[in-house]
Enzyme design. Structure first.
Site, mmCIF file in Angstrom:
data_model
loop_
_atom_site.group_PDB
_atom_site.id
_atom_site.type_symbol
_atom_site.label_atom_id
_atom_site.label_comp_id
_atom_site.label_asym_id
_atom_site.label_seq_id
_atom_site.Cartn_x
_atom_site.Cartn_y
_atom_site.Cartn_z
ATOM 1 N N GLY A 117 35.141 -14.377 14.634
ATOM 2 C CA GLY A 117 36.098 -14.127 15.709
ATOM 3 C C GLY A 117 35.500 -14.411 17.076
ATOM 4 O O GLY A 117 36.119 -15.064 17.925
ATOM 5 N N HIS A 118 34.275 -13.922 17.297
ATOM 6 C CA HIS A 118 33.573 -14.213 18.549
ATOM 7 C C HIS A 118 33.354 -15.722 18.708
ATOM 8 O O HIS A 118 33.552 -16.285 19.787
ATOM 9 C CB HIS A 118 32.190 -13.546 18.564
ATOM 10 C CG HIS A 118 32.212 -12.060 18.614
ATOM 11 N ND1 HIS A 118 31.658 -11.279 17.628
ATOM 12 C CD2 HIS A 118 32.706 -11.196 19.538
ATOM 13 C CE1 HIS A 118 31.791 -10.002 17.942
ATOM 14 N NE2 HIS A 118 32.432 -9.922 19.089
#
Length: 280
Positions: free
Chosen positions: A36-37
């Site tokens: 996600g990051h």
């Protein structure tokens, strides 16, 4: 990749890049990086000349000392991931660097921080706002990228930028999910294998809320989903609500002109997980 631990060297290096006409994209994180990051970083990399990432576990946004203590810290592993996405600058300060003096600033976000996360984590969003404002002052990015999983946090940061007149574009990015639907989170690594198998129930239940919206009014739908979570012995529900996506206040009737989001926080064992889904 440049790795800085002090405000001075970070500020000076990036000031030089801005003077060259470079655009800066910024992704603030608390580390324990996951896909996600990395998706935020890839977008920032694509849309700017310089990609800056910060890794700082911000102590003043934790109202629970145990939560701060057990928050995963994986700097060496994180650096390898940053290299893979061609990060230009990592700013990784310690608490003394960020807060050399006692923090006393208090923000007033009206009703935005009184509901959901704010209700159960007093002081959390004030701590978030203080660190984000400080990071923006240090990095001075043209654009900053935040995931929509932390939906309330995103609303608070947008309000902070408006209140402080900060010249940065806030770029919201869609939730990144595991193949089974679980929203990616640094906390997922704290789940036991058995808990990890149960965790997709969160997203399945949110999907049910979205589907049922066609046939059930907001208040009974809210109660139905609360009952779903409370009926699952693996979870302890902290809150579930259906809210206006701008004001974050609970909605009680459907209005197709108003954006609506269903938000949830649950405990799975000793791990607190949050998620949301857009209803309208």
């Amino acid at each position: 990749m440049k790795i800085f631990s002090t405000i001075k060297e970070t500020n000076e290096y990036l000031a030089a890049r801005r003077s060259e006409g470079k655009t800066i994209g910024f992704v603030p994180t608390m580390g324990a990086l996951h896909e996600g990051h990395l998706e935020l970083m890839r977008r920032a990399r694509k849309e700017n000349d310089i990609l800056v990432v910060s890794i700082f576990v911000n102590p003043i946004q934790f109202n629970n000392p145990d939560d701060l203590k057990k928050y995963p810290r994986t700097l060496e592993e994180d650096i390898k991931k940053l290299e893979q996405v061609q990060c230009d600058v990592l700013f990784a300060p310690d608490a003394e660097e960020m807060y050399p003096e006692k923090v006393t600033k208090q923000y007033d976000f009206g009703e935005l921080d009184k509901v959901m996360e704010g209700k159960f984590r007093p002081g959390h969003f004030n701590g978030v706002a203080i660190v984000v404002k400080k990071l923006f002052d240090i990095v001075q990015p043209h654009r900053a990228y935040f995931g929509e999983k932390d939906f309330q946090q995103l609303a608070i940061i947008k309000k902070l930028v408006e209140m402080e007149n900060i010249p940065v574009e806030i770029v919201p990015c869609p939730i990144v999910r595991e193949p089974d639907g679980l929203a990616m989170s640094s906390r997922n690594r704290l789940l036991t294998p058995e808990q990890r198998k149960e965790a997709p129930f969160i997203y399945r239940t949110l999907q049910e809320a979205k589907l049922r919206r066609q046939h059930i009014c907001a208040n009974p739908l809210r109660q139905m989903i609360i009952n779903r979570f409370e009926g699952n012995e693996h979870f302890k529900l902290e809150y579930f609500d259906i809210v206006d996506d701008k004001t974050l206040q609970p909605i009680h009737a459907w209005n197709n002109k108003v954006g609506t989001v269903a938000c949830v926080a649950v405990w799975l064992g000793k791990v607190r997980l949050i998620d949301n889904i857009r209803i309208i």
